[in-house]
Each structure stands twice: as C-alpha cells, then as structure tokens.
Enzyme design. Structure first.
Site, PDB file in Angstrom:
ATOM      1  N   ASP A  39      20.227   3.677 -26.413  1.00 29.00           N
ATOM      2  CA  ASP A  39      20.160   1.816 -26.528  1.00 29.00           C
ATOM      3  C   ASP A  39      19.626   0.867 -26.503  1.00 29.00           C
ATOM      4  OD1 ASP A  39      24.362   1.332 -26.677  1.00 29.00           O
ATOM      5  OD2 ASP A  39      22.547   0.106 -26.575  1.00 29.00           O
ATOM      6  N   ASN A  92      24.738   5.489 -34.810  1.00 27.73           N
ATOM      7  CA  ASN A  92      25.275   4.657 -34.286  1.00 27.73           C
ATOM      8  C   ASN A  92      25.498   3.793 -34.251  1.00 27.73           C
ATOM      9  OD1 ASN A  92      28.486   4.873 -33.879  1.00 27.73           O
ATOM     10  ND2 ASN A  92      27.323   4.409 -31.761  1.00 27.73           N
ATOM     11  N   TYR A 158      28.129  -7.315 -44.204  1.00 29.16           N
ATOM     12  CA  TYR A 158      28.365  -5.898 -43.225  1.00 29.16           C
ATOM     13  C   TYR A 158      28.567  -5.056 -44.330  1.00 29.16           C
ATOM     14  CZ  TYR A 158      31.126  -2.638 -39.907  1.00 29.16           C
ATOM     15  OH  TYR A 158      31.655  -1.904 -38.672  1.00 29.16           O
ATOM     16  N   LYS A 162      27.121  -1.246 -44.723  1.00 28.12           N
ATOM     17  CA  LYS A 162      27.679  -0.389 -44.419  1.00 28.12           C
ATOM     18  C   LYS A 162      27.682   1.364 -45.603  1.00 28.12           C
ATOM     19  CE  LYS A 162      28.330  -0.762 -40.220  1.00 28.12           C
ATOM     20  NZ  LYS A 162      27.912   0.813 -38.902  1.00 28.12           N
ATOM     21  N   THR A 193      37.491  -0.451 -28.694  1.00 24.98           N
ATOM     22  CA  THR A 193      36.144  -0.936 -28.304  1.00 24.98           C
ATOM     23  C   THR A 193      35.194  -2.312 -27.773  1.00 24.98           C
ATOM     24  OG1 THR A 193      34.046  -0.787 -30.682  1.00 24.98           O
ATOM     25  CG2 THR A 193      35.210   1.679 -30.245  1.00 24.98           C
TER      26      THR A 193
HETATM   27  N1  LIG Z   1      35.363  -0.541 -33.990  1.00 25.76           N
HETATM   28  C1  LIG Z   1      34.751  -0.190 -34.878  1.00 25.76           C
HETATM   29  O1  LIG Z   1      36.542  -0.779 -35.390  1.00 25.76           O
HETATM   30  C2  LIG Z   1      34.458  -0.006 -36.458  1.00 25.76           C
HETATM   31  C3  LIG Z   1      34.473   0.542 -37.175  1.00 25.76           C
HETATM   32  C4  LIG Z   1      34.269   0.725 -38.389  1.00 25.76           C
HETATM   33  C5  LIG Z   1      32.347   1.187 -37.960  1.00 25.76           C
HETATM   34  N2  LIG Z   1      32.091   0.995 -36.894  1.00 25.76           N
HETATM   35  C6  LIG Z   1      31.090   1.438 -36.048  1.00 25.76           C
HETATM   36  O2  LIG Z   1      30.591   2.022 -35.237  1.00 25.76           O
HETATM   37  C7  LIG Z   1      29.164   1.745 -34.918  1.00 25.76           C
HETATM   38  C8  LIG Z   1      29.686   1.458 -32.821  1.00 25.76           C
HETATM   39  O3  LIG Z   1      30.349   0.138 -33.495  1.00 25.76           O
HETATM   40  P1  LIG Z   1      31.603   0.040 -31.746  1.00 25.76           P
HETATM   41  O4  LIG Z   1      32.543  -0.382 -32.426  1.00 25.76           O
HETATM   42  O5  LIG Z   1      31.248   1.404 -30.964  1.00 25.76           O
HETATM   43  O6  LIG Z   1      30.579  -0.815 -31.133  1.00 25.76           O
HETATM   44  P2  LIG Z   1      29.932  -1.226 -29.534  1.00 25.76           P
HETATM   45  O7  LIG Z   1      29.835  -2.531 -29.436  1.00 25.76           O
HETATM   46  O8  LIG Z   1      31.185  -0.653 -28.414  1.00 25.76           O
HETATM   47  O9  LIG Z   1      28.741  -0.504 -29.337  1.00 25.76           O
HETATM   48  C9  LIG Z   1      27.364  -0.654 -30.164  1.00 25.76           C
HETATM   49  C10 LIG Z   1      26.328   0.156 -29.409  1.00 25.76           C
HETATM   50  O10 LIG Z   1      25.511  -0.058 -29.930  1.00 25.76           O
HETATM   51  C11 LIG Z   1      24.305  -0.576 -29.379  1.00 25.76           C
HETATM   52  N3  LIG Z   1      23.014  -1.421 -30.265  1.00 25.76           N
HETATM   53  C12 LIG Z   1      23.128  -2.672 -31.866  1.00 25.76           C
HETATM   54  N4  LIG Z   1      21.894  -2.979 -31.436  1.00 25.76           N
HETATM   55  C13 LIG Z   1      21.190  -1.724 -31.297  1.00 25.76           C
HETATM   56  C14 LIG Z   1      19.917  -1.566 -31.627  1.00 25.76           C
HETATM   57  N5  LIG Z   1      19.299  -2.842 -32.145  1.00 25.76           N
HETATM   58  N6  LIG Z   1      19.379  -0.096 -31.397  1.00 25.76           N
HETATM   59  C15 LIG Z   1      20.116   0.213 -29.995  1.00 25.76           C
HETATM   60  N7  LIG Z   1      21.244   0.164 -29.875  1.00 25.76           N
HETATM   61  C16 LIG Z   1      21.023  -1.308 -30.607  1.00 25.76           C
HETATM   62  C17 LIG Z   1      24.986  -1.601 -28.524  1.00 25.76           C
HETATM   63  O11 LIG Z   1      24.129  -2.254 -27.661  1.00 25.76           O
HETATM   64  C18 LIG Z   1      26.333  -1.218 -28.318  1.00 25.76           C
HETATM   65  O12 LIG Z   1      25.941  -0.502 -27.054  1.00 25.76           O
HETATM   66  C19 LIG Z   1      29.029   0.783 -35.599  1.00 25.76           C
HETATM   67  O13 LIG Z   1      27.632   1.208 -36.112  1.00 25.76           O
HETATM   68  C20 LIG Z   1      29.950  -0.126 -36.093  1.00 25.76           C
HETATM   69  O14 LIG Z   1      29.315  -1.107 -37.493  1.00 25.76           O
HETATM   70  C21 LIG Z   1      32.924   0.806 -36.061  1.00 25.76           C
END
Ligand SMILES: NC(=O)c1ccc[n+]([C@@H]2O[C@H](COP(=O)([O-])OP(=O)(O)OC[C@H]3O[C@@H](n4cnc5c(N)ncnc54)[C@H](O)[C@@H]3O)[C@@H](O)[C@H]2O)c1
Length: 254
Positions: A39, A92, A158, A162, A193
């Site tokens: 991360d 992710n 976004y 995606k 999250t």
């Molecule tokens: N939560 C939702 O509803 C949801 C829905 C669809 C897709 N997603 C996708 O799931 C994935 C995870 O999201 P989440 O909800 O757990 O978010 P989150 O913000 O809880 O976790 C995302 C993590 O990615 C890390 N990150 C961001 N940029 C980075 C980089 N350049 N290098 C390394 N790490 C980096 C952040 O520090 C964070 O710890 C994302 O790709 C998001 O688009 C989430």
C-alpha cells in the site's frame, strides 16, 4: 471457515492497508498463503501485515506507489527473493476521486484517475506476469467495479478507468492462458470501506441513496468481496479465465 484453499502459496495484494484489500490480504493468509501486503500507506500495510503475523500467518509489508513502475518492479523482485515465487496477485489499489461530470472534470482530474486506477493495474500486471510466465503458473485478479460495466453517474473518469481494467484483464488472460496463467476481474458493488464512508461523508441522504441502489438493500462488506478474489485466485477456479465477476448483491444483474 478456513479450508486451506491457497495453502502454501504466495500472494500479493495491493491497496491492502485498508478496506477490500485488507480483507483480501487477511483471507489469503487465513486460507494458507504467505502475503505481500502492499500500500502507498506504509503504516496501513504494516498494521495489516502485523495482524496476519499475530494470527500465525506469514506476511511482509511493502510501502509502494503502484503507479511507479520501478518501485513495483523492485517490490516484485523483493517478494521473489523472500518467498521464492509469486503465485497470486490481487491488483486492488484505487481511489474513488471526486464526482464531477464532463463539464467540470479537469484534465488533471482525468490524468490522476487514469494513472492511479488504470495505469497502475497495467504496471502491476506487467511485473507479475514477468515472474508468473517464468514459473508457468499464476493467477491474477483485478478489482474493477460495477462501473466497469455500467456508467457511474457523474464519474466519467472512474467509469473509464474501471472499464479499462476489464480490457487489460481480457488481454492478459488471452495472451497468457497457454502459459498456465489466469487473469480475472471482480466487480464489487457498493461496499462499506473507508473509501465509501468518505464518499458518503456522514451525509445520511447520500448513504440512503447508495444503500437503496444495492440490489439486496444493504451495502456489501469487504469480507464478501475478498471471498470472490481468493476463490478466483485458487486452483478451484482453474477453468475461470478472462472473466469479470460481479459481487454486488443483485445490483446490476447483467
Ligand atoms: N468500496 C466500494 O464500494 C467499491 C466499489 C467498487 C470498486 N471498489 C474498488 O475497490 C478497490 C479498493 O477500494 P476500497 O473501497 O477498499 O478503498 P480504500 O480507500 O479503503 O482502500 C484503497 C487502498 O488503496 C491504497 N492506494 C491508493 N492509491 C494507491 C497507490 N497509488 N499505490 C498504492 N496504494 C494505493 C490506499 O492507500 C488505500 O489503502 C478500489 O480499486 C476501488 O475502486 C470499491
């Protein structure tokens, strides 16, 4: 209940310091894998890796920006040096960005989103495939989103990123299928999250709107998304390749 689904394997999870990535890293460990917990937030990665080790698992934290080609390459080399191979990767890491329509979106907003949510997946895949091709085995899962198959209202950047992940997933699967490698995508629906909590930012109306939009009338939790990611990376999914799996409680139903 743990069943040794990925016993003895080595997994990398990016964005593993929070949310879906954290749940995925922990589940890989519970199911028997050693985990590279990556991360940008190094403290978050350290916290999750320590949690896995405290539970009796094997984990190493990596503070890495997944858009940085050289840093990702060095991390993959470090994983192979420490664990001997790389069997599974869950790409992710991502951001939600600020909702803005075409009229308001700046080119900087666009570039930042594409860099973090799409280019990073290409960078990680390229480095992971380098190692997996040599091993003649491996499984990759990329986190896309429901916005990978339908439009996220007011978020063209976004949505485009995606959708792009699905293109990378299909190309990777086809190019490497005969070399023992599988590449799939998961498409989470709205999942509780820190990302979505920030997005809702204590605004009950937005929360109500998002909750209503989920088919089952309730947000997902990170563990429910992790289950799909770990299964897709396991040998039990051996004939699933180039697919994109919705994990969204009957929201899109394509
Ligand atoms: N939560 C939702 O509803 C949801 C829905 C669809 C897709 N997603 C996708 O799931 C994935 C995870 O999201 P989440 O909800 O757990 O978010 P989150 O913000 O809880 O976790 C995302 C993590 O990615 C890390 N990150 C961001 N940029 C980075 C980089 N350049 N290098 C390394 N790490 C980096 C952040 O520090 C964070 O710890 C994302 O790709 C998001 O688009 C989430």
């Amino acid at each position: 209940m743990a069943s040794g689904l990925v016993e003895g394997k080595i997994a990398l999870v990016t964005g593993a310091g929070s949310g879906i990535g954290e749940a995925s890293a922990c589940l890989f460990a519970v199911e028997g894998a050693a985990v590279a917990v990556a991360d940008l937030d190094e403290a978050g990665a350290e916290r999750v890796a320590a949690q896995i080790r405290d539970g009796g698992g094997r984990a190493t934290a990596y503070g890495v920006d997944v858009t940085d080609d050289a840093a990702v390459s060095a991390m993959i080399d470090a994983i192979v040096a420490e664990y001997g191979r790389l069997d599974m990767a869950h790409n992710n890491a991502g951001i939600s960005g600020t909702p803005k329509g075409f009229a308001d979106l700046t080119l900087d907003d666009w570039h930042q989103m594409i860099e973090i949510n799409l280019t990073s997946v290409f960078v990680c895949m390229q480095q992971e495939l380098r190692v997996m091709a040599e091993q003649k085995s491996g499984a990759i899962v990329n986190t896309s989103s429901g916005a990978g198959v339908v439009a996220a209202p007011g978020m063209p950047h976004y949505t485009a990123a995606k959708h792009g992940i699905l293109g990378l997933t299909k190309c990777g699967a086809q190019e490497y299928a005969r070399r023992g490698i599988r590449v799939n995508a998961i498409l989470p629906g709205s999942t509780r999250t820190p990302m979505i909590e920030n997005f809702m930012a204590g605004n009950p109306e937005v929360e109500q709107m998002i909750t209503r939009s989920v088919g089952r009338g309730e947000l997902g939790v990170p563990d429910e998304i992790a289950e799909a990611a770990v299964w897709l990376c396991s040998d039990r999914a051996s004939f699933v390749n180039g697919d994109s799996m919705l994990v969204d409680g009957a929201t899109i139903c394509r």
